[in-house]
Motif scaffolding. Sequence first.
Motif, PDB file in Angstrom:
ATOM      1  N   VAL A   1       1.043  -1.123  -0.034  1.00 46.49           N
ATOM      2  CA  VAL A   1       0.090   0.252  -0.062  1.00 46.49           C
ATOM      3  C   VAL A   1       0.910   1.264  -0.012  1.00 46.49           C
ATOM      4  O   VAL A   1       1.815   1.267   0.761  1.00 46.49           O
ATOM      5  N   GLY A   2       0.576   2.104  -0.764  1.00 46.18           N
ATOM      6  CA  GLY A   2       1.493   3.475  -0.996  1.00 46.18           C
ATOM      7  C   GLY A   2       0.803   4.541  -1.608  1.00 46.18           C
ATOM      8  O   GLY A   2      -0.295   4.370  -1.868  1.00 46.18           O
ATOM      9  N   GLU A   3       1.602   5.511  -2.012  1.00 52.19           N
ATOM     10  CA  GLU A   3       1.283   6.913  -2.653  1.00 52.19           C
ATOM     11  C   GLU A   3       1.761   6.647  -3.965  1.00 52.19           C
ATOM     12  O   GLU A   3       3.019   6.612  -4.059  1.00 52.19           O
ATOM     13  N   VAL A   4       1.150   7.177  -4.981  1.00 54.28           N
ATOM     14  CA  VAL A   4       1.350   7.465  -6.084  1.00 54.28           C
ATOM     15  C   VAL A   4       2.135   8.766  -6.128  1.00 54.28           C
ATOM     16  O   VAL A   4       1.672   9.760  -5.713  1.00 54.28           O
ATOM     17  N   VAL A   5       3.484   8.450  -6.756  1.00 53.26           N
ATOM     18  CA  VAL A   5       4.295   9.669  -6.641  1.00 53.26           C
ATOM     19  C   VAL A   5       4.892  10.199  -8.125  1.00 53.26           C
ATOM     20  O   VAL A   5       5.179  11.350  -8.341  1.00 53.26           O
ATOM     21  N   GLU A   6       4.436   9.505  -9.213  1.00 46.95           N
ATOM     22  CA  GLU A   6       4.541   9.832 -10.557  1.00 46.95           C
ATOM     23  C   GLU A   6       3.760   9.081 -11.481  1.00 46.95           C
ATOM     24  O   GLU A   6       3.491   8.005 -11.073  1.00 46.95           O
ATOM     25  N   VAL A   7       3.356   9.705 -12.377  1.00 48.68           N
ATOM     26  CA  VAL A   7       2.494   8.969 -13.406  1.00 48.68           C
ATOM     27  C   VAL A   7       3.126   9.223 -14.944  1.00 48.68           C
ATOM     28  O   VAL A   7       3.727  10.371 -15.304  1.00 48.68           O
ATOM     29  N   GLY A   8       2.777   8.205 -15.614  1.00 51.32           N
ATOM     30  CA  GLY A   8       3.364   8.141 -17.152  1.00 51.32           C
ATOM     31  C   GLY A   8       2.169   9.098 -17.960  1.00 51.32           C
ATOM     32  O   GLY A   8       1.213   9.422 -17.291  1.00 51.32           O
ATOM     33  N   VAL A   9       2.461   9.636 -19.094  1.00 56.56           N
ATOM     34  CA  VAL A   9       2.042  10.416 -19.864  1.00 56.56           C
ATOM     35  C   VAL A   9       0.411   9.805 -20.229  1.00 56.56           C
ATOM     36  O   VAL A   9      -0.340  10.735 -20.473  1.00 56.56           O
ATOM     37  N   SER A  10       0.384   8.719 -20.151  1.00 51.56           N
ATOM     38  CA  SER A  10      -1.011   8.287 -20.814  1.00 51.56           C
ATOM     39  C   SER A  10      -1.909   7.730 -19.630  1.00 51.56           C
ATOM     40  O   SER A  10      -3.115   7.354 -19.838  1.00 51.56           O
ATOM     41  N   VAL A  11      -1.551   7.825 -18.150  1.00 49.11           N
ATOM     42  CA  VAL A  11      -2.103   7.648 -17.336  1.00 49.11           C
ATOM     43  C   VAL A  11      -3.339   8.417 -17.029  1.00 49.11           C
ATOM     44  O   VAL A  11      -3.261   9.759 -16.914  1.00 49.11           O
ATOM     45  N   THR A  12      -4.713   7.858 -16.730  1.00 49.87           N
ATOM     46  CA  THR A  12      -5.831   8.565 -16.674  1.00 49.87           C
ATOM     47  C   THR A  12      -6.609   8.170 -15.373  1.00 49.87           C
ATOM     48  O   THR A  12      -7.212   9.184 -14.822  1.00 49.87           O
ATOM     49  N   ARG A  13      -6.328   7.097 -14.870  1.00 45.07           N
ATOM     50  CA  ARG A  13      -7.384   6.610 -13.847  1.00 45.07           C
ATOM     51  C   ARG A  13      -6.868   7.285 -12.533  1.00 45.07           C
ATOM     52  O   ARG A  13      -7.404   7.200 -11.451  1.00 45.07           O
ATOM     53  N   VAL A  14      -5.250   7.217 -12.209  1.00 42.47           N
ATOM     54  CA  VAL A  14      -4.805   7.629 -10.894  1.00 42.47           C
ATOM     55  C   VAL A  14      -4.053   8.895 -11.211  1.00 42.47           C
ATOM     56  O   VAL A  14      -3.768   9.342 -12.176  1.00 42.47           O
ATOM     57  N   LYS A  15      -3.694   9.594 -10.119  1.00 36.95           N
ATOM     58  CA  LYS A  15      -3.075  10.798  -9.975  1.00 36.95           C
ATOM     59  C   LYS A  15      -2.091  10.695  -9.016  1.00 36.95           C
ATOM     60  O   LYS A  15      -2.317   9.855  -7.985  1.00 36.95           O
ATOM     61  N   ARG A  16      -1.074  11.741  -8.822  1.00 40.03           N
ATOM     62  CA  ARG A  16      -0.396  11.869  -7.745  1.00 40.03           C
ATOM     63  C   ARG A  16      -1.164  12.251  -6.367  1.00 40.03           C
ATOM     64  O   ARG A  16      -1.788  12.744  -6.554  1.00 40.03           O
ATOM     65  N   GLY A  17      -0.405  11.298  -5.373  1.00 39.46           N
ATOM     66  CA  GLY A  17      -1.237  11.626  -4.156  1.00 39.46           C
ATOM     67  C   GLY A  17      -2.246  10.462  -3.677  1.00 39.46           C
ATOM     68  O   GLY A  17      -2.730  10.296  -2.798  1.00 39.46           O
ATOM     69  N   ASP A  18      -2.596   9.664  -4.886  1.00 41.02           N
ATOM     70  CA  ASP A  18      -3.663   8.634  -4.606  1.00 41.02           C
ATOM     71  C   ASP A  18      -2.975   7.722  -3.739  1.00 41.02           C
ATOM     72  O   ASP A  18      -1.726   7.282  -3.731  1.00 41.02           O
ATOM     73  N   ARG A  19      -3.728   7.050  -2.854  1.00 42.97           N
ATOM     74  CA  ARG A  19      -3.378   5.958  -2.079  1.00 42.97           C
ATOM     75  C   ARG A  19      -3.742   4.634  -2.920  1.00 42.97           C
ATOM     76  O   ARG A  19      -5.274   4.510  -2.749  1.00 42.97           O
ATOM     77  N   VAL A  20      -2.971   3.677  -3.041  1.00 43.02           N
ATOM     78  CA  VAL A  20      -3.327   2.629  -3.762  1.00 43.02           C
ATOM     79  C   VAL A  20      -2.915   1.250  -3.128  1.00 43.02           C
ATOM     80  O   VAL A  20      -1.639   1.441  -2.482  1.00 43.02           O
ATOM     81  N   LEU A  21      -3.420   0.270  -3.717  1.00 39.85           N
ATOM     82  CA  LEU A  21      -2.879  -1.248  -3.566  1.00 39.85           C
ATOM     83  C   LEU A  21      -2.276  -1.848  -4.609  1.00 39.85           C
ATOM     84  O   LEU A  21      -3.096  -1.480  -5.732  1.00 39.85           O
ATOM     85  N   ALA A  22      -1.237  -2.641  -4.753  1.00 41.87           N
ATOM     86  CA  ALA A  22      -0.718  -3.027  -5.745  1.00 41.87           C
ATOM     87  C   ALA A  22       0.191  -4.270  -5.431  1.00 41.87           C
ATOM     88  O   ALA A  22       0.397  -4.468  -4.142  1.00 41.87           O
TER      89      ALA A  22
END
Length: 341
Positions: free
Chosen positions: A81-102
């Motif tokens: 579980v962590g925080e999104v800190v960087e997103v690729g140019v085609s990413v649309t569903r999540v953004k920086r700062g989101d708390r996610v599971l992977a």
Amino acid sequence: MPKELICVSPFQLQWRDYEDAPLKAQEVRIRAAFGAAKHGTELSLFSGVAANRGPFDESLGVFRPSDPHEAFPFGIGNMIVGEVVEVGVSVTRVKRGDRVLAYGSLKPTHTVSERDCRLMPAGMPWQSAVCLDPADFALAALRDANLRIGDGLAVFGLGAIALVLVQMARLAGADPIIAVDPLAARRELAKKLGATHTLNPREEDVGLALKNATQGRGVDVAIEYSGSVQALQAALRGVAFGGTVVCGAFPPPYAAGLDLGAEAHMNVPSLVFSRACSEPLRDHPRWNNARIYDSCFSMLAKGLVTGVGIVSEPVKLDAALESFAEVVREPGKIIKLGVEF
């Protein structure tokens, strides 16, 4: 440079430096806050048991023990579980700062496809999130068992999968729910999570006790997750006439002691093997592994099923090597190892 915990050979752990690769268009970078290990699978790899069977031939559905098979090195750890800190140019569903599971091993940063992230609702405990796997195997076992409201259930081996399964069985209306394990702490936790009875296999004849707890009928469903030949024998002994025994564990080859000519022969139970990710599932095409994951995440996110109490108080990442080694030395001490980054 960040470090990750890896297993390099049977019973050998070490830290390894790594570098994050540049993000691809549909990838995200996650800074991990918490993680967890997957004891059954990782311990079988760690001990070398899994490699003894050789590689699995998907086309024939057989293991080939005579072929070379190398599982090492592999990363220790299963979900983060962590925080999104960087997103690729085609990413649309999540953004920086989101708390996610992977899915991810024990290391402080992870680069994963956007589609492999699950957005966590506010207030969802991280311990519940990292129990998505094993929850998928628990739900698959209940579905393979065809458990129905009012059915009596026995669950053997109170690891993470079985403790999630107890909660799901409660939601499904099973009664009684009988949890079997030699460790008192695990039996007590099973009671808190929904078990109506517990049994200590070191102190009583479990098969007979299951009959006595169900007015002599036996349980409608017995689900075995310990990998113990004695547990499987007790399940066959304690299941009702025409009931179902589900083999959910993935044990090494059994030694002598499994008697398929005794109660199993007289009471004609169905013997079912369950594995959520062996597709197609029995309810194909309506159910597949993706639907099982979605259903489990919904239950965990809504608090219908919890991982709190199943996952240990987290250790710091730099203590993870010794903590995982302790799990190997004393497998009954920790149900599911939690790590804080």
